[in-house]
Design an enzyme around this catalytic site. Structure first.
Site, PDB file in Angstrom:
ATOM      1  CE1 TYR A   1      42.557  41.174  42.780  1.00 27.12           C
ATOM      2  CE2 TYR A   1      44.294  42.806  43.086  1.00 27.12           C
ATOM      3  CZ  TYR A   1      42.952  42.491  42.881  1.00 27.12           C
ATOM      4  OH  TYR A   1      42.020  43.495  42.779  1.00 27.12           O
TER       5      TYR A   1
ATOM      6  CD  GLU B   1      39.335  38.848  49.166  1.00 23.32           C
ATOM      7  OE1 GLU B   1      38.375  39.620  49.349  1.00 23.32           O
ATOM      8  OE2 GLU B   1      39.534  38.249  48.088  1.00 23.32           O
TER       9      GLU B   1
ATOM     10  CG  HIS C   1      38.788  43.125  45.590  1.00 19.88           C
ATOM     11  ND1 HIS C   1      39.018  41.970  44.876  1.00 19.88           N
ATOM     12  CD2 HIS C   1      38.544  42.735  46.877  1.00 19.88           C
ATOM     13  CE1 HIS C   1      38.915  40.926  45.691  1.00 19.88           C
ATOM     14  NE2 HIS C   1      38.640  41.366  46.913  1.00 19.88           N
TER      15      HIS C   1
ATOM     16  CE  LYS D   1      40.343  46.008  41.640  1.00 20.14           C
ATOM     17  NZ  LYS D   1      40.188  45.267  40.370  1.00 20.14           N
TER      18      LYS D   1
ATOM     19  CG  ASN E   1      37.968  46.072  37.495  1.00 22.23           C
ATOM     20  OD1 ASN E   1      38.895  46.398  38.243  1.00 22.23           O
ATOM     21  ND2 ASN E   1      37.564  44.812  37.369  1.00 22.23           N
TER      22      ASN E   1
HETATM   23  P1  IDP Z   1      36.903  40.322  40.158  1.00 23.18           P
HETATM   24  O1  IDP Z   1      37.688  41.554  40.535  1.00 23.18           O
HETATM   25  O2  IDP Z   1      35.581  40.692  39.539  1.00 23.18           O
HETATM   26  O3  IDP Z   1      36.762  39.353  41.301  1.00 23.18           O
HETATM   27  P2  IDP Z   1      38.914  38.540  39.072  1.00 23.18           P
HETATM   28  O4  IDP Z   1      38.737  37.539  37.977  1.00 23.18           O
HETATM   29  O5  IDP Z   1      39.112  38.033  40.453  1.00 23.18           O
HETATM   30  O6  IDP Z   1      37.697  39.564  38.990  1.00 23.18           O
HETATM   31  O7  IDP Z   1      40.157  39.446  38.662  1.00 23.18           O
HETATM   32  C1  IDP Z   1      40.736  40.340  39.598  1.00 23.18           C
HETATM   33  C2  IDP Z   1      41.073  41.613  38.879  1.00 23.18           C
HETATM   34  O8  IDP Z   1      42.050  41.327  37.893  1.00 23.18           O
HETATM   35  C3  IDP Z   1      39.935  42.253  38.112  1.00 23.18           C
HETATM   36  O9  IDP Z   1      39.082  43.030  38.920  1.00 23.18           O
HETATM   37  C4  IDP Z   1      40.677  43.099  37.134  1.00 23.18           C
HETATM   38  O10 IDP Z   1      41.184  44.285  37.736  1.00 23.18           O
HETATM   39  C5  IDP Z   1      41.864  42.204  36.781  1.00 23.18           C
HETATM   40  N1  IDP Z   1      41.573  41.406  35.598  1.00 23.18           N
HETATM   41  C6  IDP Z   1      40.769  40.345  35.479  1.00 23.18           C
HETATM   42  N2  IDP Z   1      40.756  39.872  34.219  1.00 23.18           N
HETATM   43  C7  IDP Z   1      41.591  40.662  33.534  1.00 23.18           C
HETATM   44  C8  IDP Z   1      42.004  40.681  32.172  1.00 23.18           C
HETATM   45  O11 IDP Z   1      41.583  39.884  31.334  1.00 23.18           O
HETATM   46  N3  IDP Z   1      42.881  41.663  31.815  1.00 23.18           N
HETATM   47  C9  IDP Z   1      43.364  42.569  32.695  1.00 23.18           C
HETATM   48  N4  IDP Z   1      43.001  42.584  33.989  1.00 23.18           N
HETATM   49  C10 IDP Z   1      42.128  41.634  34.396  1.00 23.18           C
HETATM   50 MG    MG Z   2      38.099  38.136  42.277  1.00 19.75          MG
END
Ligand code: IDP
Ligand code: MG
Length: 224
Positions: free
Chosen positions: A124, A201, A190, A84, A187
């Site tokens: 997303y 994807e 992805h 990212k 974080n």
């Molecule tokens: P993942 O990336 O581990 O698959 P997902 O639940 O698919 O997790 O969420 C996609 C992305 O959305 C996460 O990597 C993170 O960047 C963001 N995200 C997920 N949960 C939160 C949250 O509670 N607050 C802010 N951003 C979030």
């Molecule tokens: Mg995800």
């Protein structure tokens, strides 16, 4: 120990060279057994004093060429990995790629790209009902991302393990998120969460022509 007489027809011979740094096995098919036990004994790279074992043909290990051939015939699992904008800005591309490379996965496609908000919304789409969706799109579309396709056995689930939990606080040390970030909204990476979403994807981010078909020279050293 192999006896020269009375060999069943359905065996292969493995010559195990003791004088090498590590044991090297050479497989002889049935037709070549005579070469071993006639006067023309040629052990090749096993050098001296080989010990010979017999085992049934079907139980013998696959040859290097078999493994290489299988790897080209049967497409392996692929996962979509995206560094990212924060990972790109923080100069973590090299370290992240290195983890996938050294694991043994094969890079099939890669590009640094800034596809825009609409593309990130499509990527997303399954999170569109979440309260953090708008912030997530702002973040994901805030700069270039490094989009990649990695290939290998169980690439999707292994990739997820390598990434670590979504929330960096929950990510184990040693994982990418566990080692490199703190906040869930930053974080850095992805990774597809299932084979089906990975295929979706990959299709969203790459054209068929951008997926490189190539044989990795290490295939036989990564897969048995
Ligand atoms: P993942 O990336 O581990 O698959 P997902 O639940 O698919 O997790 O969420 C996609 C992305 O959305 C996460 O990597 C993170 O960047 C963001 N995200 C997920 N949960 C939160 C949250 O509670 N607050 C802010 N951003 C979030
Ligand atoms: Mg995800």
């Amino acid at each position: 120990m192999l006896e020269p007489m009375g060999l069943p027809k359905d065996v292969s011979v493995i010559a195990w060279g003791l004088s090498l740094e590590r044991p090297t096995m050479i497989y002889y098919n049935v037709d070549n057994i005579r070469d071993l036990f006639g006067h023309k004994v040629n052990i090749g790279t096993t050098k001296k004093n080989p010990i010979c074992y017999i085992q049934n043909e079907e139980k013998t290990a696959k040859s290097a060429s078999d493994v290489a051939q299988e790897s080209t015939q049967k497409p392996k699992e692929r996962t979509f990995i995206m560094i990212k904008p924060d990972g790109v800005q923080r100069g973590l591309i090299g370290q992240i790629i290195s983890r996938f490379e050294t694991k043994g996965f094969k890079l099939v496609a890669m590009k640094l790209t800034e596809p825009g908000r609409a593309h990130m919304e499509a990527h997303y789409a399954d999170l569109s009902s979440k309260g953090f969706f708008a912030g997530l799109i702002d973040y994901a579309a805030s700069g270039p991302v490094c989009a990649m396709v990695w290939e290998g056995d169980n690439a999707v689930l292994t990739g997820r393990k390598m990434l670590g939990a979504t929330k960096p606080f929950d990510s184990e040390p040693g994982t990418i998120r566990g080692d490199f970030c703190i906040h869930v909204g930053r974080n850095i990476i992805h990774g597809s969460d299932a084979v089906e979403s990975a295929n979706h994807e990959i299709g969203l981010w790459f054209t068929e022509a951008e997926l490189c078909a190539w044989n990795h020279h290490s295939t036989t050293w990564v897969y048995e």
